[in-house]
Enzyme design. Structure first.
Site, PDB file in Angstrom:
ATOM      1  N   TYR A   1       0.816  -1.212   0.000  1.00 51.14           N
ATOM      2  CA  TYR A   1       0.000   0.000   0.000  1.00 51.14           C
ATOM      3  C   TYR A   1       0.856   1.271   0.000  1.00 51.14           C
ATOM      4  CZ  TYR A   1      -3.955  -3.054   1.132  1.00 51.14           C
ATOM      5  OH  TYR A   1      -4.904  -4.035   1.111  1.00 51.14           O
TER       6      TYR A   1
ATOM      7  N   LYS B   1       4.158 -15.262   1.560  1.00 52.68           N
ATOM      8  CA  LYS B   1       4.122 -15.965   0.270  1.00 52.68           C
ATOM      9  C   LYS B   1       5.584 -16.194  -0.138  1.00 52.68           C
ATOM     10  CE  LYS B   1       1.759 -17.550  -3.283  1.00 52.68           C
ATOM     11  NZ  LYS B   1       1.042 -18.829  -3.191  1.00 52.68           N
TER      12      LYS B   1
ATOM     13  N   ASP C   1      -2.184 -18.370   0.701  1.00 56.60           N
ATOM     14  CA  ASP C   1      -3.301 -19.082   0.065  1.00 56.60           C
ATOM     15  C   ASP C   1      -3.786 -20.215   0.961  1.00 56.60           C
ATOM     16  OD1 ASP C   1      -0.741 -20.002  -0.439  1.00 56.60           O
ATOM     17  OD2 ASP C   1      -1.182 -20.829  -2.404  1.00 56.60           O
TER      18      ASP C   1
ATOM     19  N   ASP D   1      -5.037  -7.398   5.474  1.00 58.11           N
ATOM     20  CA  ASP D   1      -6.296  -6.736   5.130  1.00 58.11           C
ATOM     21  C   ASP D   1      -7.339  -7.799   4.786  1.00 58.11           C
ATOM     22  OD1 ASP D   1      -8.128  -4.864   4.428  1.00 58.11           O
ATOM     23  OD2 ASP D   1      -7.016  -4.001   2.759  1.00 58.11           O
TER      24      ASP D   1
ATOM     25  N   ASP E   1     -10.418  -9.639   7.505  1.00 57.97           N
ATOM     26  CA  ASP E   1     -11.850  -9.600   7.157  1.00 57.97           C
ATOM     27  C   ASP E   1     -12.446 -11.002   7.130  1.00 57.97           C
ATOM     28  OD1 ASP E   1     -12.011  -6.885   6.996  1.00 57.97           O
ATOM     29  OD2 ASP E   1     -12.816  -6.835   4.966  1.00 57.97           O
TER      30      ASP E   1
END
Ligand code: NAD
Length: 361
Positions: free
Chosen positions: A143, A194, A226, A250, A254
């Protein structure tokens, strides 16, 4: 009586003022019972600040926040400001507040309360007992990395670029917050990255692994993002504390939050290295129900409890508030978003009154 604890309140927009008022009355009652003194200062933030000053996070508000021991935020945003340019939108104020207070760690618990088991979209046996803390890095990663932008290429195409980058010190500081959070819980930390594809993740994994030498009481594991997403919905009880970067956090926070099925119940904390943290519900300003006494104030009230625990070192007062929330749910009080058959329907204020009654018994 100890020194007053200075709390800046940012009620913001939509349902913000309604749920904030419940949380403040709960804090006042707990202060009396725990012999604490809170000094509240209210400041403009979000759309309310845009209307008054033209900016979503005015300098005065940032100063008030910096001078306090903790900041309690409700929610910001609404239809009225949706057409403004991005830089002037209420949501941009959130980024400004995080940057202004150097809040690099976001803590989001996802706890299934037995009383609300049926609110989850997953089977009760899968989610019963779930108690996860997601620690997300908040001020680095993709970001914020550079280069970023949409560029013209030599062959006349456009090329969108964002850069995922972390320095070792950024990884170490979020890693320490996560190990320490795990120490206060069941001492199991899962780091998500990752590393099979991304160099930035390889560094993340190396640093977190090296840090674990300082926290021998915490059991560390690693998962690729994943697989972590899959495991969160397959067998969420395997997780205690999760630490991950900005983008993965993020998304995973959620997903973890939604295991509980009730957005009106979820608090969060954003912390810096020193200085005040910001404590706020996960949900937004719910403009569809604003001003109708329909909002669930419990995420805000649980954010006040997180503030007492993580921001003001008052665990006994935090326990008292969390217990009061369990009591009102046991008594059957429900706002519309968590209503089920046979329960007692209350509005935002009614839930506040139930909490006050629970606290005084
Ligand atoms: P939202 O979280 O405000 O609402 C989503 C749905 O959940 C709505 O149906 C709403 O009524 C319901 N809901 C949310 N909180 C509730 C509560 N406490 N009690 C009962 N029901 C509740 O998300 P949205 O609709 O996508 O966004 C609305 C506005 O909030 C937008 O302007 C958005 O940018 C902003 N927003 C702000 C924050 C924040 O302040 N941190 C976070 C997310 C969204």
């Amino acid at each position: 009586m100890t020194a007053p604890l200075r709390i800046t309140l940012l009620p913001g927009d939509g349902i913000g003022p309604e749920i904030m008022s419940v949380a403040v009355s709960v804090l006042k009652q707990v202060a009396e019972q725990q012999n604490l003194e809170f000094e509240f200062t209210e400041a403009l933030f979000g759309g309310a600040a845009i209307d008054e000053t033209g900016a979503p996070v005015p300098e005065e508000t940032l100063t008030a926040c910096r001078q306090s021991d903790a900041v309690m935020l409700a929610s910001i945003g609404g239809y009225k400001w949706d057409t403004l340019p991005r830089s002037q939108r209420p949501e941009t104020g959130l980024l400004g507040l995080r940057a202004g207070l150097s809040l690099f760690a976001n803590l989001r618990p996802a706890t299934i309360l037995p009383q609300l088991l049926s609110a989850s979209s997953l089977k009760p046996e899968v989610v019963e007992g779930v108690d996860i803390m997601v620690v997300r890095e908040l001020t680095g990663g993709i970001y914020f990395g550079s280069p970023k932008g949409i560029f013209e290429t030599e062959d006349g195409q456009q090329r969108g670029v964002s850069t995922m980058a972390y320095s070792s010190s950024e990884i170490d500081r979020i890693g320490r917050v996560a190990f320490e959070a795990a120490q206060k819980r069941s001492a199991r930390l899962c780091s998500v990255d990752k590393a099979n594809v991304l160099e930035v993740s390889q560094l993340w994994r190396d640093r977190i692994t090296a840090l674990s030498a300082d926290y021998s009481d915490v059991e560390l594991s690693h998962l690729y993002v994943d697989n972590a997403a899959m495991q969160l919905v397959r067998a969420p009880k395997q997780f205690d504390t999760i630490v991950t970067g900005n983008l993965f956090g993020d998304i995973l926070s959620d997903a973890a939050a939604m295991l509980t099925g009730s957005i009106g119940m979820l608090p969060s904390a954003s912390l810096g290295e020193s200085g005040p943290g910001v404590f706020e519900p996960v949900h937004g300003s719910a403009p569809d129900i604003a001003g109708q006494d329909k909002a669930n104030p419990l995420a805000q009230v649980l954010s006040a409890a997180m503030m007492l625990r993580y921001g003001l070192s008052q665990p006994a007062a935090a326990d008292q508030i969390e217990q009061a929330v369990l009591t009102v749910l046991d008594q059957g009080f429900r706002t519309g978003d968590i209503m089920s058959e046979g329960m007692k329907a209350v509005g935002c204020q009614g839930m506040g009154e139930a909490l006050q009654a629970a606290l005084s018994t």
